[in-house]
Design an enzyme around this catalytic site. Structure first.
Site, short mmCIF file in Angstrom:
data_model
loop_
_atom_site.label_atom_id
_atom_site.label_comp_id
_atom_site.label_asym_id
_atom_site.label_seq_id
_atom_site.Cartn_x
_atom_site.Cartn_y
_atom_site.Cartn_z
N SER A 61 1.14 -1.22 0.26
CA SER A 61 0.29 -0.13 -0.02
C SER A 61 1.03 1.32 -0.44
O SER A 61 2.03 1.25 0.11
CB SER A 61 -0.75 0.04 1.39
OG SER A 61 -1.61 1.62 1.28
N TYR A 118 -0.75 -0.34 10.60
CA TYR A 118 -0.75 -0.82 9.02
C TYR A 118 0.35 -0.09 8.27
O TYR A 118 1.08 -0.89 7.21
CB TYR A 118 -2.47 -0.04 8.34
CG TYR A 118 -2.65 -0.38 6.90
CD1 TYR A 118 -2.67 -1.54 6.85
CD2 TYR A 118 -2.67 0.89 6.12
CE1 TYR A 118 -3.36 -1.90 5.72
CE2 TYR A 118 -2.88 0.44 4.75
CZ TYR A 118 -2.94 -0.59 4.44
OH TYR A 118 -2.95 -1.07 3.60
#
Length: 249
Positions: A137, A150
């Site tokens: 990501s 995250y």
């Protein structure tokens, strides 16, 4: 070279993972998908061929090892691992419990490492080797406020991609797709603030829209193809040109 190609897609029952599984099925792969619960409907390709579901909580090294062993026992080989499962609720780190932080890092970093390790052991004995694709990501390359754990996990995954490519080449290629803003799936429009939020964010992307599952699936299919035979250790951006900085909006 074996004509049979077998892929394992983690989190392959919904969203991006489902799109990847369906694309691979359409290209003739045998596909295994995993998740903590079975999908309401089978995952099928355009010709009706279906993916095989395995129930697994991949945050455990033992479960990851067992999952890869089950896939190999079922299909006889493993050619492609797609580390797709991931995600995080939105919460400032100061308001997050240690347990939540551990769970986010376990899912987004430890699980891919456990599975990559198990997959490499299965692939290294095959003459054709194999491929590992990590779905990363943009949060791992820029600040990720509200999802700091995250972002940190995805940054670790990007680092590991290059390291494992060096450790395991030439038989096993390892690459990552660095995904930017992605259209909400399964009724999760509120994640971006509803339709108005989606339109506002889409307008900041040079391509005029967020990524779709099919965009990621196409990149996975290419990386797993002979056309990408010399591509390994790459962190490939898939963000439609990136997000326009606030100062330029």
């Amino acid at each position: 070279m074996s004509e049979k190609r077998v892929a394992l897609v983690t989190g392959g029952t919904r969203g991006i993972g489902k799109a990847i599984a369906e694309r691979l099925l359409g290209e003739g792969w045998d596909v295994a998908v995993c998740g903590r619960s079975a999908p309401e409907a089978s995952i099928a390709g355009p010709d009706g061929r279906e993916a095989v579901f395995f129930a697994a909580d991949i945050r455990s090294a033992e479960v990851a090892d067992d999952l890869v062993a089950q896939v190999k026992a079922r299909f006889g080989r493993l050619d492609l691992l797609v580390n797709n499962a991931g995600g995080s609720p939105k919460a400032d780190l100061a308001d997050s419990s240690p347990r939540l932080i551990e769970k986010v890092i376990a899912l987004n970093l430890m699980a891919p490492l456990y599975l990559a390790r198990a997959a490499q052991a299965a692939m290294r004995d095959q003459a054709e080797g194999g491929h590992i694709v990590n779905i990363a990501s943009i949060s791992g390359q820029r600040p990720s406020p509200g999802t700091a754990a995250y972002g940190a996990a995805k940054a670790g995954l990007l680092s590991a991609t290059g390291s494992l490519a060096m450790e395991w080449g030439p038989l096993v290629r390892v690459n990552a797709i660095v995904v930017g803003l992605v259209e909400a799936v399964e009724g999760q429009d509120e994640h971006y603030g509803g339709p108005e939020g989606i339109a506002r964010l889409s307008a900041t992307v040079p391509m005029g829209r967020m990524a779709r599952g099919g965009d990621v699936a196409s990149m996975v299919a290419w990386l797993a193809s002979p056309d990408a035979a010399y591509v390994t250790g790459a962190n490939i951006p898939l963000h439609g040109g990136g997000e326009r900085p606030a100062v330029l909006q």
